[in-house]
Scaffold this active site. Structure first.
Site, PDB file in Angstrom:
ATOM      1  N   GLU A 188       0.822  -1.223   0.000  1.00 31.40           N
ATOM      2  CA  GLU A 188       0.000   0.000   0.000  1.00 31.40           C
ATOM      3  C   GLU A 188       0.852   1.268   0.000  1.00 31.40           C
ATOM      4  OE1 GLU A 188      -2.832  -0.585   3.206  1.00 31.40           O
ATOM      5  OE2 GLU A 188      -4.129  -1.698   1.853  1.00 31.40           O
ATOM      6  N   GLU A 207      -5.561  -8.395  -1.256  1.00 32.99           N
ATOM      7  CA  GLU A 207      -6.268  -8.201   0.012  1.00 32.99           C
ATOM      8  C   GLU A 207      -7.712  -7.883  -0.286  1.00 32.99           C
ATOM      9  OE1 GLU A 207      -4.828  -5.444   2.947  1.00 32.99           O
ATOM     10  OE2 GLU A 207      -2.736  -5.911   2.510  1.00 32.99           O
TER      11      GLU A 207
HETATM   12  C1  BG6 Z   1      -4.631  -3.086   4.704  1.00 33.88           C
HETATM   13  C2  BG6 Z   1      -3.310  -3.516   5.264  1.00 33.88           C
HETATM   14  O1  BG6 Z   1      -4.618  -1.738   4.636  1.00 33.88           O
HETATM   15  O2  BG6 Z   1      -5.786  -3.343   5.429  1.00 33.88           O
HETATM   16  C3  BG6 Z   1      -3.394  -4.648   6.254  1.00 33.88           C
HETATM   17  O3  BG6 Z   1      -2.396  -3.831   4.246  1.00 33.88           O
HETATM   18  C4  BG6 Z   1      -4.599  -4.455   7.149  1.00 33.88           C
HETATM   19  O4  BG6 Z   1      -2.183  -4.707   6.955  1.00 33.88           O
HETATM   20  C5  BG6 Z   1      -5.852  -4.440   6.287  1.00 33.88           C
HETATM   21  O5  BG6 Z   1      -4.701  -5.387   8.169  1.00 33.88           O
HETATM   22  C6  BG6 Z   1      -7.145  -4.335   7.062  1.00 33.88           C
HETATM   23  O6  BG6 Z   1      -7.092  -3.248   7.946  1.00 33.88           O
HETATM   24  P1  BG6 Z   1      -7.372  -3.418   9.480  1.00 33.88           P
HETATM   25  O7  BG6 Z   1      -7.029  -2.117  10.077  1.00 33.88           O
HETATM   26  O8  BG6 Z   1      -8.800  -3.777   9.604  1.00 33.88           O
HETATM   27  O9  BG6 Z   1      -6.468  -4.507   9.952  1.00 33.88           O
END
Ligand code: BG6
Length: 491
Positions: free
Chosen positions: A199, A390
């Site tokens: 990111e 993701e």
């Molecule tokens: C992404 C990151 O932005 O979102 C992850 O790369 C992160 O590391 C994921 O865990 C979800 O966000 P969060 O804050 O719910 O864990």
């Protein structure tokens, strides 16, 4: 409708800082996430910082830079969730066996810089650290699971941030290059798919969070300079990866922001175009095309940024173009040229609330069609292979008396998003894989909670660090197993 390609990489994603733990019993050094306490939906994570005059402050470091004359310090009475995380360090065999049982073809993980180079700037990597990742890769290969390795998932060693100011300092490039080259050389036979920075665009997203505050200009200067350094480090890594093994495939990774104009007002539409340039294309264009986009100078001028670019920098960016495009996608938002809208949350992006969408418990819009839209936007712009690295739903899970966990909400979220990627493939997008986020529960990056769970596998650990760490299959485990076995036919 087209089917998912044969050899489609089905899998899941994690980061070292959110799962590994293992601090205090190996040589690994602290990384910046180890300094954050646990927050909540309403309370940010805090880092204790100490100023040169000896005074302390609880500081929301997650979205900010360390103030000058301050250092991050550890307080004995605070809980730091990432230091043990879910203890993948000791559970990796059990965890990988579970991923294999689901039929995973790919596992996205990161390497922790401070495990290999505890302070970040040592001449040689720590042997115990190097061995750990060999062991993990061997275990993955035992089950024919392809590792997809993020070289940097925000795991800057604390020492480098405290002592040299982190990415504000150009020296970081040299230390990162050494770390990246070590990793690429050491794991040459273990890994084929690499991501440089996770990111990369979220620094720009954080700038929006502080809109209107007094230090905006100074933050913009720092953000764009840090990004310049990271873009160079990324380009060096791509070039090095290709030199070490021409078979290596290296991708960029951004938090893809899907924004819609809030109304048909042409001003809202233009706002959407500008927002996409700002949030998505600034870093992505540079990594894919090897040069800053045509609008970069306008941004620097508008934000009062005086970017320090050295003689060979632009050539080096040109030499480090990525092979594929990867991104995270959780939610979407609307943008408006006016300021009078109801604000919605999201993964780093905030915008106007969309009346057509439902929102998660953490206030993130759930918008599967946004993923199809994102894939068409990205592929239409670059025409290079894409992978979703993701995507997932953070939710509170309940364990029933018999130990089962009925996470139908997660299945529904993922099912709709997988349908959307299938439609994107049918549109003609060259998509070679899909990784759901947090395939095993991990420490939430933004809130530090354990309670915000994404996994198919439940980990018995609470927000205060209590729990047996026992792993349990959720209903989504069996569901995803079927999805993979049927190559996306059975959703
Ligand atoms: C992404 C990151 O932005 O979102 C992850 O790369 C992160 O590391 C994921 O865990 C979800 O966000 P969060 O804050 O719910 O864990």
């Amino acid at each position: 409708m087209k089917k998912f390609p044969e050899n489609f990489l089905w899998g899941g994603a994690t980061s070292a800082m959110q799962i590994e733990g293992g601090y205090g019993e190996s040589n690994r050094g602290l990384n910046i996430n180890d300094m954050n306490t646990a927050g909540s939906k309403t309370m940010p994570r805090m880092t204790t910082i100490q100023y040169a005059d000896g005074s302390f402050e609880q500081y929301p470091m997650f979205s900010k830079d360390l103030p000058e004359n301050a250092k991050m310090v550890t307080m004995d009475d605070l809980y730091y969730p990432n230091r043990r995380a879910i203890d993948f360090y000791h559970h990796y065999k059990e965890d990988i066996a579970l991923l294999a049982e689901m039929g995973f073809k790919v596992f996205r993980m990161s390497i922790m810089w401070s495990r290999l180079f505890p302070k970040g700037n040592e001449e040689k990597a720590d042997e115990e650290g190097l061995k750990f990742y060999h062991d993990v890769f061997n275990e993955l290969h035992k089950y024919n699971i392809e590792p997809l390795v993020t070289i940097w998932h925000s795991e800057d060693p604390v020492y480098l941030v405290n002592e040299i100011g982190g990415w504000n300092n150009r020296k970081m490039i040299e230390y990162f290059d050494r770390y990246a080259e070590t990793v690429l050389t050491e794991y040459k036979d273990d890994v084929k798919y690499w991501l440089t920075f996770n990111e990369l665009n979220n620094g720009i997203m954080f700038l929006d969070w502080i809109k209107g505050s007094g230090d905006k200009k100074q933050r913009a200067q720092a953000t764009f300079q840090q990004l310049h350094h990271k873009l160079l480090a990324s380009a060096h890594t791509v070039k090095k990866a290709h030199a070490i093994d021409p078979e290596n495939k290296v991708g960029c990774m951004i938090a893809y922001a899907v924004n819609y104009p809030l109304t048909p007002d042409p001003a809202d539409n233009l706002k959407q175009v500008e927002t996409a340039k700002w949030l998505n294309w600034y870093t992505a264009d540079t990594q894919v095309r090897g040069k800053y986009p045509y609008f970069a100078k306008k941004f620097w001028d508008r934000e009062g940024v005086d970017l320090k670019i050295e003689e060979n920098d632009l050539k080096e960016l040109e030499e480090g173009k990525v092979d594929f495009f990867s991104f995270s996608y959780y939610s979407s938002a609307c943008v408006s040229a006016k300021d009078d809208y109801e604000v919605s949350g999201g993964n780093f992006t905030m915008g106007a609330k969309n009346p057509y969408l439902k929102y998660s418990e953490w206030g993130w819009a759930m918008d599967p069609q946004g993923l199809r839209y994102a894939l068409n936007e990205i592929y239409g712009r670059y025409e290079i292979p894409c992978i979703v690295v993701e995507n997932g739903l953070g939710a509170v899970d309940t364990i029933e008396e018999d130990g089962s966990i009925h996470d139908t909400y997660r299945i529904e979220y993922l099912r709709e998003h997988i349908k959307a990627i299938r439609e994107a493939i049918d549109d003609g997008v060259d998509l070679f894989g899909y990784c759901s986020w947090g395939c095993i529960d991990e420490i939430s990056a933004a809130s530090g909670q354990m309670n915000k769970r994404y996994g198919f596998i439940h980990v018995d650990l609470d927000d205060e660090g209590n729990g047996t760490l026992v792993r349990r299959k959720k209903d989504s485990f069996e569901w995803y197993k079927k999805v993979i076995a049927s190559n996306g036919e059975e959703l």
